[in-house]
Design a protein around this motif. Structure first.
Motif, mmCIF file in Angstrom:
data_model
loop_
_atom_site.group_PDB
_atom_site.id
_atom_site.type_symbol
_atom_site.label_atom_id
_atom_site.label_comp_id
_atom_site.label_asym_id
_atom_site.label_seq_id
_atom_site.Cartn_x
_atom_site.Cartn_y
_atom_site.Cartn_z
ATOM 1 N N TYR A 227 0.822 -1.210 0.000
ATOM 2 C CA TYR A 227 0.000 0.000 0.000
ATOM 3 C C TYR A 227 0.862 1.268 0.000
ATOM 4 N N GLY A 228 1.990 1.220 -0.713
ATOM 5 C CA GLY A 228 2.840 2.391 -0.861
ATOM 6 C C GLY A 228 3.830 2.622 0.260
ATOM 7 N N TRP A 229 3.775 1.814 1.310
ATOM 8 C CA TRP A 229 4.690 1.965 2.448
ATOM 9 C C TRP A 229 5.772 0.888 2.393
ATOM 10 N N LYS A 230 6.976 1.233 2.796
ATOM 11 C CA LYS A 230 8.010 0.216 2.972
ATOM 12 C C LYS A 230 7.755 -0.513 4.278
ATOM 13 N N ILE A 231 7.655 -1.846 4.181
ATOM 14 C CA ILE A 231 7.389 -2.630 5.389
ATOM 15 C C ILE A 231 8.575 -3.485 5.799
ATOM 16 N N ALA A 232 9.546 -3.651 4.902
ATOM 17 C CA ALA A 232 10.727 -4.447 5.248
ATOM 18 C C ALA A 232 11.795 -4.241 4.192
ATOM 19 N N GLU A 233 13.052 -4.517 4.566
ATOM 20 C CA GLU A 233 14.144 -4.568 3.602
ATOM 21 C C GLU A 233 15.280 -5.391 4.195
ATOM 22 N N GLY A 234 16.106 -5.918 3.315
ATOM 23 C CA GLY A 234 17.230 -6.734 3.764
ATOM 24 C C GLY A 234 17.561 -7.805 2.754
ATOM 25 N N THR A 235 18.258 -8.824 3.184
ATOM 26 C CA THR A 235 18.602 -9.948 2.322
ATOM 27 C C THR A 235 17.341 -10.779 2.067
ATOM 28 N N PRO A 236 17.358 -11.638 1.034
ATOM 29 C CA PRO A 236 16.192 -12.511 0.812
ATOM 30 C C PRO A 236 15.827 -13.334 2.043
ATOM 31 N N GLU A 237 16.821 -13.861 2.719
ATOM 32 C CA GLU A 237 16.550 -14.694 3.904
ATOM 33 C C GLU A 237 15.856 -13.881 4.994
ATOM 34 N N GLU A 238 16.306 -12.650 5.206
ATOM 35 C CA GLU A 238 15.710 -11.788 6.234
ATOM 36 C C GLU A 238 14.296 -11.393 5.867
ATOM 37 N N VAL A 239 14.108 -11.026 4.604
ATOM 38 C CA VAL A 239 12.825 -10.478 4.169
ATOM 39 C C VAL A 239 11.740 -11.544 4.098
ATOM 40 N N LEU A 240 12.070 -12.705 3.563
ATOM 41 C CA LEU A 240 11.039 -13.707 3.300
ATOM 42 C C LEU A 240 10.556 -14.421 4.562
ATOM 43 N N LYS A 241 11.246 -14.199 5.687
ATOM 44 C CA LYS A 241 10.734 -14.746 6.952
ATOM 45 C C LYS A 241 10.172 -13.645 7.853
ATOM 46 N N ASN A 242 10.123 -12.420 7.333
ATOM 47 C CA ASN A 242 9.591 -11.284 8.095
ATOM 48 C C ASN A 242 8.075 -11.427 8.225
ATOM 49 N N GLU A 243 7.562 -11.285 9.413
ATOM 50 C CA GLU A 243 6.131 -11.484 9.662
ATOM 51 C C GLU A 243 5.269 -10.496 8.890
ATOM 52 N N LYS A 244 5.724 -9.250 8.776
ATOM 53 C CA LYS A 244 4.947 -8.255 8.033
ATOM 54 C C LYS A 244 4.860 -8.613 6.554
ATOM 55 N N VAL A 245 5.937 -9.172 6.023
ATOM 56 C CA VAL A 245 5.947 -9.576 4.614
ATOM 57 C C VAL A 245 5.017 -10.764 4.408
ATOM 58 N N ILE A 246 5.094 -11.736 5.283
ATOM 59 C CA ILE A 246 4.221 -12.915 5.192
ATOM 60 C C ILE A 246 2.764 -12.493 5.282
ATOM 61 N N GLU A 247 2.465 -11.572 6.179
ATOM 62 C CA GLU A 247 1.093 -11.093 6.343
ATOM 63 C C GLU A 247 0.615 -10.356 5.097
ATOM 64 N N ALA A 248 1.497 -9.542 4.488
ATOM 65 C CA ALA A 248 1.114 -8.779 3.300
ATOM 66 C C ALA A 248 0.777 -9.702 2.133
ATOM 67 N N TYR A 249 1.506 -10.804 2.016
ATOM 68 C CA TYR A 249 1.265 -11.728 0.894
ATOM 69 C C TYR A 249 0.164 -12.732 1.168
ATOM 70 N N LEU A 250 0.095 -13.209 2.416
ATOM 71 C CA LEU A 250 -0.825 -14.303 2.719
ATOM 72 C C LEU A 250 -2.055 -13.864 3.502
ATOM 73 N N GLY A 251 -2.001 -12.640 4.050
ATOM 74 C CA GLY A 251 -3.124 -12.181 4.858
ATOM 75 C C GLY A 251 -2.972 -12.603 6.311
ATOM 76 N N LYS A 252 -3.632 -11.908 7.172
ATOM 77 C CA LYS A 252 -3.552 -12.184 8.608
ATOM 78 C C LYS A 252 -4.688 -13.100 9.015
ATOM 79 N N GLU A 253 -4.341 -14.168 9.727
ATOM 80 C CA GLU A 253 -5.370 -15.084 10.187
ATOM 81 C C GLU A 253 -6.212 -14.438 11.264
ATOM 82 N N GLU A 254 -7.508 -14.644 11.130
ATOM 83 C CA GLU A 254 -8.412 -14.119 12.142
ATOM 84 C C GLU A 254 -8.543 -15.138 13.275
ATOM 85 N N VAL A 255 -8.496 -14.634 14.468
ATOM 86 C CA VAL A 255 -8.664 -15.503 15.638
ATOM 87 C C VAL A 255 -10.143 -15.622 15.930
ATOM 88 N N VAL A 256 -10.663 -16.863 15.906
ATOM 89 C CA VAL A 256 -12.092 -17.079 16.122
ATOM 90 C C VAL A 256 -12.339 -17.433 17.581
#
Length: 256
Positions: A227-256
């Motif tokens: 959404y136009g904001w930087k949420i993470a940066e770094g090496t591929p290993e750092e970025v692809l395990k970042n929780e904000k990145v995972i949430e942006a791609y996969l969505g946040k699970e709702e707690v029922v």
């Protein structure tokens, strides 16, 4: 040492804030990527960097020179070239003529040289053709040299656009989803081609790409926007395990 510096970049369309306070750098002779979900603002960033959009605020510098308010042709001449997510070739021109068009920003002869076929004009034409032939050979599409762009296989069209960009003699090459539509073998060839561009020509590469396997294999540094904001940066290993990145791609699970 940084070749590209982007600081506090903003882009607003009416009430829509497409890019907000985006800052990152690209190091010389690196292969870097910008990733993010669809609609994150990635191509808008490329469009501002190359003069197609005028930023609402912020600064963009290439090798210490501000690109703000410069025309795309001026930015190309300063050393930034790009390809497009949707191919922008001259469909009815040959492969050779498409690549020769990329040399336009480096030509010096005026209209009189072309009219009277001066010695300088002829020498420049020979140089343009040599550079074009070298670029075509480099990307591996010499066998299509006389074929019109519209009649090329899709993968060859992608490589042709890269060849045309290389003909501008850039310091920084921007690739907007270069792997889009390519099969597995073509993607593997693309990875090797990008590495050769950096290693043999000393050209810095910045990509936008959705293929995470390709990004992980080739990128040395990644900037992630959502959404136009930087949420993470770094090496591929750092970025692809970042929780904000995972949430942006996969969505946040709702707690029922």
């Amino acid at each position: 040492m940084s070749l590209l510096t982007v600081k506090d970049l903003k882009l607003q369309f009416g009430g829509l804030l497409a890019v907000n306070d985006l800052s990152f750098t690209v190091e010389k002779n690196s292969i870097s990527s910008i990733i993010g979900p669809n609609g994150a603002g990635k191509t808008s960033v490329f469009n501002m960097m190359t003069g197609f959009y005028r930023p609402t605020g912020g600064e963009i510098q290439l090798d210490g020179i501000s690109l703000i308010n410069k025309k795309p042709s001026q930015i190309t001449k300063l050393g930034m070239a790009r390809t497009f997510q949707n191919l922008r070739l001259f469909p009815n021109l040959s492969v050779l003529d498409n690549v020769k068009s990329g040399m336009h920003c480096r030509t010096k002869q005026a209209v009189w040289g072309a009219l009277f076929r001066t010695k300088s004009q002829q020498e420049e034409e020979r140089l343009i053709e040599k550079v074009a032939l070298d670029c075509i050979e480099f990307v591996g599409i010499t066998k299509y040299i006389k074929r019109s762009a519209k009649n090329l296989p899709y993968g060859a069209q992608r490589y042709l656009e890269i060849a045309r960009a290389l003909a501008t003699k850039p310091k920084l090459l921007l690739l907007d989803e270069p792997a889009a539509g390519l099969n597995f073998e073509e993607k593997q060839y693309l990875i090797q081609l990008i590495r050769r561009i950096r290693d043999e020509f000393n050209i810095t590469v910045l990509m936008i790409e959705h293929d995470m396997a390709l990004i992980k294999e080739i990128s040395e540094h990644i900037t992630v926007i959502d959404y136009g904001w930087k949420i993470a940066e770094g090496t591929p290993e750092e970025v692809l395990k970042n929780e904000k990145v995972i949430e942006a791609y996969l969505g946040k699970e709702e707690v029922v």
